[in-house]
Design a protein around this motif. Sequence first.
Motif, PDB file in Angstrom:
ATOM      1  N   UNK A   1       0.835  -1.211   0.000  1.00  0.00           N
ATOM      2  CA  UNK A   1       0.000   0.000   0.000  1.00  0.00           C
ATOM      3  C   UNK A   1       0.865   1.255   0.000  1.00  0.00           C
ATOM      4  N   UNK A   2       1.973   1.222   0.782  1.00  0.00           N
ATOM      5  CA  UNK A   2       2.882   2.370   0.825  1.00  0.00           C
ATOM      6  C   UNK A   2       3.580   2.576  -0.523  1.00  0.00           C
ATOM      7  N   UNK A   3       3.962   1.457  -1.149  1.00  0.00           N
ATOM      8  CA  UNK A   3       4.589   1.573  -2.471  1.00  0.00           C
ATOM      9  C   UNK A   3       3.628   2.191  -3.466  1.00  0.00           C
TER      10      UNK A   3
ATOM     11  N   UNK B   1       4.148   5.754  -5.542  1.00  0.00           N
ATOM     12  CA  UNK B   1       4.098   5.799  -7.003  1.00  0.00           C
ATOM     13  C   UNK B   1       3.009   6.753  -7.472  1.00  0.00           C
ATOM     14  N   UNK B   2       1.874   6.752  -6.765  1.00  0.00           N
ATOM     15  CA  UNK B   2       0.755   7.598  -7.140  1.00  0.00           C
ATOM     16  C   UNK B   2       1.089   9.081  -6.947  1.00  0.00           C
ATOM     17  N   UNK B   3       1.848   9.407  -5.916  1.00  0.00           N
ATOM     18  CA  UNK B   3       2.163  10.804  -5.626  1.00  0.00           C
ATOM     19  C   UNK B   3       3.387  11.314  -6.393  1.00  0.00           C
ATOM     20  N   UNK B   4       4.161  10.394  -7.012  1.00  0.00           N
ATOM     21  CA  UNK B   4       5.398  10.825  -7.679  1.00  0.00           C
ATOM     22  C   UNK B   4       5.096  11.536  -8.990  1.00  0.00           C
ATOM     23  N   UNK B   5       5.693  12.695  -9.171  1.00  0.00           N
ATOM     24  CA  UNK B   5       5.552  13.463 -10.409  1.00  0.00           C
ATOM     25  C   UNK B   5       6.937  13.655 -11.020  1.00  0.00           C
TER      26      UNK B   5
END
Length: 480
Positions: free
Chosen positions: A59-61, A65-69
């Motif tokens: 879940x943390x991974x 990944x979702x927040x990385x821009x």
Amino acid sequence: MESVWSFISPEPWSFGELFDALRQAPMYHIVVEIILVVFIIRLLLTKSYPIESDELTEAEKEELIRDWEPEPLVPDTPEDHPDLKSRVVTKNGSTSMVVNGKEGINMATLDFLGMISRKETEEAALKAAGKYGVGSCGPRAFFGTIDVHLYLEQKLASFCGVEQAILYSYGFSTVASAIPAYAKRGDIIYCDEGVSFPIQMGLLASRSKLKFFKHNDMDDLQRLLEDQMALEKKNPKKAKVTRKFLVVEGLYANYGTIAPIAKLIEFKYKYKVRVFMDESYSFGVLGKTGRGVTEYSGVKIQDVDLIVVSMEMALGTMGGFCLGTQYVIDHQALCGLGYCFSASLPPLLASAAHAAIDCLEADPDICERLRQKASFLHERLAEIEGITVSGVPISPVKHIRLVNSSGNRDADTRLLQSVVDKALDRGLVLTVAKYLNDEESFLPDPSIRVTVNVDLTEELLIKAVDIMKNTFSEVFQKSG
């Protein structure tokens, strides 16, 4: 010493003997042993802790990944940026060019002597291509030395009256490699503020201490040299190991002005500095026979420690070369990065350069004809209202700048670019001088760079001036 050996004796010790040995041992010896004993005891008593790695949950991974821009590799560039619109040349000659399907008088390229259109250079290049192919595919020290390279180096040294010459395969890298081959960290380089970008890259690569003086201002240079002399008197020991260099251009690419080489040579011997001069724009242009600023000023070429020339101007080919004593040039064969690690100059280009030197020797008056046409153009450009023409009249490269700047560099550049675009529609090929704004040490003002070719007739020069005069008048009226 006896007390030290007594510690490793196999015989049993009594307390009194041990006490006497310690009393006779040097104090520093005892202190060091105590420190070692304490350190060993500390190591034995220190607990070791295993390195724990924090494992991320799925879940943390997913959240990371979702927040990385991702950041862009290059900044956003507008689609209408002028540099993204390449001007395609479909015909190139000494007097005319076809750009984007439009033919015009060529006042944009640096082929001062018209060598690109010479049959002698073309035939020499074709002959070499038929014999050697189109490239050497290796540096000079690794099977990249072709006999035509050696012939050209001998020709250049003989033509200029120096002991030796050395060839580079790229004009930009010639001076950018030559400077750091000699100047290192701890050295001092005095440099004119008006030098071109390749020289600036060579200065940066040297990691030397840089001291810039105002463009062609000998009083400012002398002030810097006097200040350094005063410092050296206070610390003569450091002065003995500090080397000093003076880097200038013979004919400045960004200004069209000539270096006062006679004064620089005077400073060389007075203040013990080594003089490096880039003659890329003055070779084949200045002097009775085109040998550059030293011939033009009546100075011995041997007084200049190193001369650097790009062959991409007057000789109409590629690459560059350096001139000097055998001791100085041999050093570059070992330390000039652009020489040691770059594939050597293609043989066909070396042959074309050799033919260009032959043409220059056979027709030395070509340099005088070029200077006359440059002066003719300079006088008539000066009559156009609203602009200034920088440089000396005999310079074949001139910069047209605005008298009344808007104070906004981008706005001035756009105005000059509109002049260039309209001039092309009317049959004249010009170019706005390009700079890496964020990289330049001293960014010149925006300008239109105008170049003179010896093959341009007086009629073509007059026509070019008329086009520029009418175009500037139209653009100035629209801009208010």
